[in-house]
Design an enzyme around this catalytic site. Structure first.
Site, PDB file in Angstrom:
ATOM      1  NE  ARG A  69       7.465  34.084  -5.749  1.00  0.00           N
ATOM      2  CZ  ARG A  69       6.723  34.630  -5.554  1.00  0.00           C
ATOM      3  NH1 ARG A  69       5.857  35.682  -6.250  1.00  0.00           N
ATOM      4  NH2 ARG A  69       7.911  36.204  -4.703  1.00  0.00           N
ATOM      5  CG  HIS A  73       5.704  27.517  -6.595  1.00  0.00           C
ATOM      6  ND1 HIS A  73       4.657  27.945  -6.028  1.00  0.00           N
ATOM      7  CD2 HIS A  73       6.748  28.503  -6.054  1.00  0.00           C
ATOM      8  CE1 HIS A  73       5.126  28.410  -4.682  1.00  0.00           C
ATOM      9  NE2 HIS A  73       5.782  28.839  -5.374  1.00  0.00           N
ATOM     10  CB  VAL A  77       4.337  20.017  -7.517  1.00  0.00           C
ATOM     11  CG1 VAL A  77       2.866  18.748  -7.300  1.00  0.00           C
ATOM     12  CG2 VAL A  77       4.359  21.017  -6.527  1.00  0.00           C
ATOM     13  CG  ASP A  81       6.802  17.463 -13.231  1.00  0.00           C
ATOM     14  OD1 ASP A  81       6.255  18.359 -13.348  1.00  0.00           O
ATOM     15  OD2 ASP A  81       5.862  16.592 -13.169  1.00  0.00           O
ATOM     16  CB  SER A  83       3.537  19.030 -13.681  1.00  0.00           C
ATOM     17  OG  SER A  83       3.923  19.324 -12.632  1.00  0.00           O
ATOM     18  CG  ASN A 101       1.081  26.886  -7.261  1.00  0.00           C
ATOM     19  OD1 ASN A 101       2.525  27.270  -6.842  1.00  0.00           O
ATOM     20  ND2 ASN A 101       1.315  25.651  -7.904  1.00  0.00           N
ATOM     21  CG  HIS A 200      12.666  34.330  -0.842  1.00  0.00           C
ATOM     22  ND1 HIS A 200      11.466  34.496  -0.087  1.00  0.00           N
ATOM     23  CD2 HIS A 200      11.822  34.299  -2.097  1.00  0.00           C
ATOM     24  CE1 HIS A 200      10.388  33.790  -0.279  1.00  0.00           C
ATOM     25  NE2 HIS A 200      10.647  33.580  -1.684  1.00  0.00           N
TER      26      HIS A 200
END
Length: 339
Positions: A69, A73, A77, A81, A83, A101, A200
């Site tokens: 997960r 995520h 975004v 990278d 982030s 988040n 999932h």
């Protein structure tokens, strides 16, 4: 159905045009990734990550879902990278506390542990972005899922996309067309969306994310299957109809085989037992023209699912912003940019 199909077709056509424009910019640096990126600088990198993930999954099989997960995520975004791993500082607003988040992401300490081992072996060489991408692959494999080759050479961003989390990350009660748009914007197809949703088969969901499903929609879609009444009652026992104390109660996204990566998730959708609205819509929505066929395909053919999931994970892991490639770094600690 005719007008719905026409709208669906027009929607996909427009989104594919947008995706092609986006892909020319966001994925322009994919050519810089290679399979042997650390061959000379840290030849044991993949083995280190694998061994650390083995320990973590052995300690708790749920850790596989947490890492997978995190990877998803992260990539949705600013590209893949790392982030998502950044903590808040005086000068930087991280992504961890963004709405989609803050209560969904866990397992940051698992990546910290792997990174510490890598830094001991090869200081300043292996990026957190590559670490997370490889760890996600190993997590899937360790709980029975497929494996795939991971192109390497990602850099870590010096910025985070707090405001982009709510825009880019699909939510539990979002409509299927909106979710399609978010995948297509990332350069991923509808087929990728259905295959990646198969992740999932692992992990848990909070009551807050399936409350609307069980009190507003679930009883309608599950009425065709008598066994679903027991499942529905079990869910209601963990999640009250009113927001409050039960919000953080969790249940498995796939109650049949919660710690095994398989195609059970798709079987649940066929029975109307997808836990999240966003999952069940892949099969039950009036707009599920293509997705319904894919759900049926992957339910019947686990090998086809494994093959497509592997291919789609490579595509997901290749989402990379040109800015990060030009201005990125290899963080010493995944939670903070280098000083």
């Amino acid at each position: 159905m005719g007008s719905s199909y026409l709208y669906y077709s027009m929607f996909l056509h427009c989104m594919i045009i947008v995706a092609n424009i986006y892909s020319n910019n966001a994925r322009a640096s994919d050519r810089h990734l290679s399979m042997d990126y650390y061959q000379a600088t840290c030849p044991n990198a993949l083995e280190i990550i694998r061994k650390e993930m083995e320990c973590q999954v052995l300690a708790d099989p749920r850790n596989a879902a947490l890492v997978l997960r995190l990877h998803f995520h992260d990539c949705f975004v600013q590209g893949c990278d790392a982030s998502v791993l950044l903590d808040d500082t005086i000068t930087l607003k991280g992504e961890k506390t963004a709405k989609n988040n803050i209560n969904s992401l866990k397992g940051f300490e698992l990546i910290d542990s792997i990174k510490n081992r890598l830094e001991s072996e090869c200081p300043g060489v292996v990026s957190c972005a590559d670490t997370l991408t490889i760890a996600a692959r190993d997590a899937v494999t360790l709980v029975g899922g497929p494996s795939w080759d991971v192109p390497l050479g990602r850099k870590d961003s010096k910025t985070a996309g707090y405001d982009l989390v709510g825009i880019n990350i699909p939510s539990a009660n979002e409509g299927i067309l909106s979710i399609m748009a978010k995948f297509i914007y990332q350069g991923l197809s509808v087929t990728d969306m259905v295959a990646l949703s198969g992740a999932h088969t692992l992990g848990m969901a909070r009551c807050e994310n399936y409350r609307a499903r069980i009190y507003e929609v679930f009883s309608i879609t599950s009425a065709l299957n008598p066994s679903s009444h027991t499942y529905l009652n079990n869910l209601k026992s963990t999640c009250s109809p009113i927001s409050g104390a039960s919000d953080n109660n969790e249940t498995s996204l796939d109650y049949a085989t919660p710690n095994l990566f398989d195609n059970s998730y798709y079987h649940l959708l066929l029975k109307g037992e997808g836990l999240l609205n966003s999952d069940q819509l892949l099969y039950s929505s009036v707009f599920a023209v293509k997705t319904r066929k894919l759900v049926e395909k992957y339910a019947l053919d686990p090998i086809a699912f494994f093959m497509q999931f592997s291919e789609s994970m490579v595509k997901l892991g290749s989402i990379k912003s040109l800015k990060t490639f030009e201005d990125g770094e290899v963080r010493k600690h995944c939670r903070f940019i280098n000083t």
